[in-house]
Each structure stands twice: as structure tokens, then as C-alpha cells.
Design a protein around this motif. Structure first.
Motif: not given
Length: 143
Positions: A35-38, A43-46
Motif C-alpha cells: 500500500e502507498g500513495g495519497e 490517513i497516516l499523516g506520513l
């Protein structure tokens, strides 16, 4: 209605963790993805977050989500708050035969605090061990 969906455990090496949780403890992989992307970043603030997430399920349908972050990388194994620190400290798993599992895990080099002990009320027998990243697991056999 509110129910526990899953517990998430950040790991350094998801393949090692899959062996531990699935081969040693009997969980089954039900989802494995990168998982990755915008969306994940938001949602993780990272910014730049990227992770492999593996959901595993026990025989009672309880789930654990193993997360190996590719970005950002985490610290070294064993950097935990311990059993008495604030926040989540361990995951408890119900097992069928604690004595047998204890011996099998010892043979595989798994660290335990002590051998299985029966509770004063005689209702359970349990022992604490650590997973490959130092997360405490409470293995519990109901008597």
C-alpha cells in the motif's frame, strides 16, 4: 455495534513474522498487499508512506495486521515499551496446548519470560513470549 476488527503490529521483516504467526502459531494469511500513495499518506499523516500489509486470521476469526513499512523504516527489534508502559503492551492469544507449544517454540529459539504457569484460580495456564520484533504475546490455555 462496536467490535474489535484487528490489532496492528509493525514489523521489520514481514516474511519472518508470517513464519512465526502462521507456521508456529497457526494463523492463516487472508490478505497480502503493498500500500502507498495519497490515501495512505493522508490517513497516516506520513508523506511518502509505503507499507506491505498482511492480514492474518486465527481459528476464531480474530485478525492481526502485520505492517512492514518500506518508507519510513522503523527502528531495531526489541524497542518496545514493555509490559508496563503506557498504551498497548501485548497481544493475548488462546492456544490449545500451552505446554506442547511452549516446547515447540523453545526449540525454534523463541524467547519466553517463564515457562507456562497456572493462574491462582486454576482457570488458565499461560506464558509470555516475544515475536521476532520483540512484541509481547500472552499465550493462554483455558483449563
Amino acid at each position: 455495534m462496536t467490535c474489535l476488527r484487528h490489532s496492528g503490529i509493525v514489523v521489520q521483516d514481514v516474511e519472518k513474522s508470517i513464519i512465526f504467526y502462521c507456521d508456529y502459531l497457526g494463523f492463516d494469511v487472508i490478505d497480502d498487499r503493498c500500500e502507498g500513495g495519497e490515501y495512505l499518506e493522508t490517513i497516516l499523516g506520513l508523506p511518502g508512506a509505503c507499507a506491505r500489509t498482511v492480514k492474518i486470521r486465527g481459528s476464531d476469526s480474530g485478525m492481526i495486521e502485520l505492517l512492514e513499512f518500506r518508507n519510513p523504516r522503523i527502528g531495531t527489534a526489541g524497542q518496545t515499551v514493555g509490559l508496563m508502559g503506557p498504551g498497548p503492551t501485548h497481544v493475548a492469544l488462546t492456544v490449545d496446548n500451552i505446554d506442547k507449544l511452549y516446547l515447540e517454540l523453545l526449540e525454534k529459539g523463541i524467547e519466553f519470560i517463564t515457562s507456562p504457569k497456572t493462574s491462582p484460580d486454576g482457570k488458565v495456564k499461560l506464558a509470555f513470549c516475544r515475536d521476532p520484533d520483540g512484541v509481547y504475546l500472552e499465550l493462554v490455555q483455558e483449563m
